[in-house]
Write an enzyme that holds these catalytic residues in place. Structure first.
Site, PDB file in Angstrom:
ATOM      1  N   ASP A   7       4.074   1.942  -5.779  1.00  0.00           N
ATOM      2  CA  ASP A   7       2.703   2.009  -5.187  1.00  0.00           C
ATOM      3  C   ASP A   7       1.561   2.411  -6.274  1.00  0.00           C
ATOM      4  O   ASP A   7       1.439   3.399  -6.814  1.00  0.00           O
ATOM      5  CB  ASP A   7       2.846   3.209  -4.063  1.00  0.00           C
ATOM      6  CG  ASP A   7       1.274   3.694  -3.790  1.00  0.00           C
ATOM      7  OD1 ASP A   7       0.147   2.977  -3.722  1.00  0.00           O
ATOM      8  OD2 ASP A   7       1.050   4.838  -3.217  1.00  0.00           O
ATOM      9  N   ASP A 105      -2.918  -1.562   0.060  1.00  0.00           N
ATOM     10  CA  ASP A 105      -2.571  -0.303   0.204  1.00  0.00           C
ATOM     11  C   ASP A 105      -2.801  -0.035   1.918  1.00  0.00           C
ATOM     12  O   ASP A 105      -1.945   0.592   2.406  1.00  0.00           O
ATOM     13  CB  ASP A 105      -3.280   0.737  -0.498  1.00  0.00           C
ATOM     14  CG  ASP A 105      -4.568   0.800  -0.393  1.00  0.00           C
ATOM     15  OD1 ASP A 105      -5.363  -0.271  -0.117  1.00  0.00           O
ATOM     16  OD2 ASP A 105      -5.322   1.614  -0.938  1.00  0.00           O
TER      17      ASP A 105
END
Length: 254
Positions: A7, A105
């Site tokens: 991430d 995201d």
């Protein structure tokens, strides 16, 4: 099959190694670095990491940062998938006007929230909040349709904007107060309540739209700062992005 989930946010890169693409599981190992240190991953945090069978990642920091991370992964020579939002995947239907323009995201967090809700037997709407450099507040109905969402500046950006646009506001961070009586508390309270006000509004309109209150899942590095001031039931769920990446990886395999 081991899977490395990555991430890449606006400030930090977070990673976790999992045994399989199953949302909700505890990672075998994990870590995080600020973006200015990602060029040392191969010789640092990843130096002794077992080579994953596959890699999946989300990146909002731009192509240049993503390529720097890919350079660090060359030692493994493993297939890598960078998530690109689509019209429908992982149980979520993308209602954005241009689905591919939704932030990766946000898309991954929506998929993770949907997977979390289903695992818990929740059949109602879900409100997905990420609190970081920016704040996003995204709505899912009971059928997994992404209805839309808001983006607003995080607390740090708000304070820097005030410092840059006004005179005499360069003061230490204060406390959140209902009735602030000094400038430090006034700035901190103003930023916090601007964020919670946006979340509470979306909670209200989503409840009106769907006929029932949503499950509210909050994630992001600054979520713990906002949580105490939020006036609706919610849960801090730090692994929401990872759960989304695992759900997407599992979806591709099925």
């Amino acid at each position: 099959m081991s899977l490395l989930a990555i991430d890449i946010g606006n400030t930090r890169l977070k990673w976790a190694l999992f045994d399989s693409p199953l949302p909700g599981q505890v990672p075998r190992t994990q870590g995080a670095v600020f973006l200015e240190h990602i060029d040392a991953l191969a010789e640092g945090e990843w130096a002794t990491l077992e080579a994953p069978d596959t890699i999946i990642g989300s990146c909002v920091a731009g192509d240049a940062v993503r390529r720097r991370v890919e350079d660090q992964m060359e030692m493994w020579d493993r297939p890598t998938r960078w998530v690109v939002p689509s019209a429908e995947e992982g149980g979520v239907k993308n209602g954005y006007d241009h689905p591919a323009r939704l932030g990766a995201d946000r898309w991954v967090a929506l998929v993770g929230a949907r997977a979390t809700a289903r695992q818990r037997g929740w059949t109602g709407p879900v409100l997905v909040v990420m609190v970081g450099t920016a704040v996003t507040v995204d709505a899912l109905d009971a059928d997994g349709h992404f209805l839309g969402g808001m983006i607003l500046p995080g607390h740090g950006i708000m304070l820097r904007a005030l410092e840059g646009g006004t005179a005499g506001l360069r003061v230490p961070t204060g406390e959140v107060r209902d009735f602030p009586t000094n400038t430090s508390d006034a700035l901190t309270s103003g930023g916090t309540f601007a964020i919670t006000g946006a979340i509470e509004r979306m909670h209200r309109v989503l409840t009106e739209r769907c006929g029932s209150a949503p499950m509210l899942l909050m994630t992001g590095g600054a979520g713990w700062k906002v949580s105490p001031a939020l006036g609706v039931p919610h849960e801090l769920h730090d692994a929401l992005i990872f759960d989304g990446l695992l759900a997407l990886a599992g979806h591709k395999e099925s």
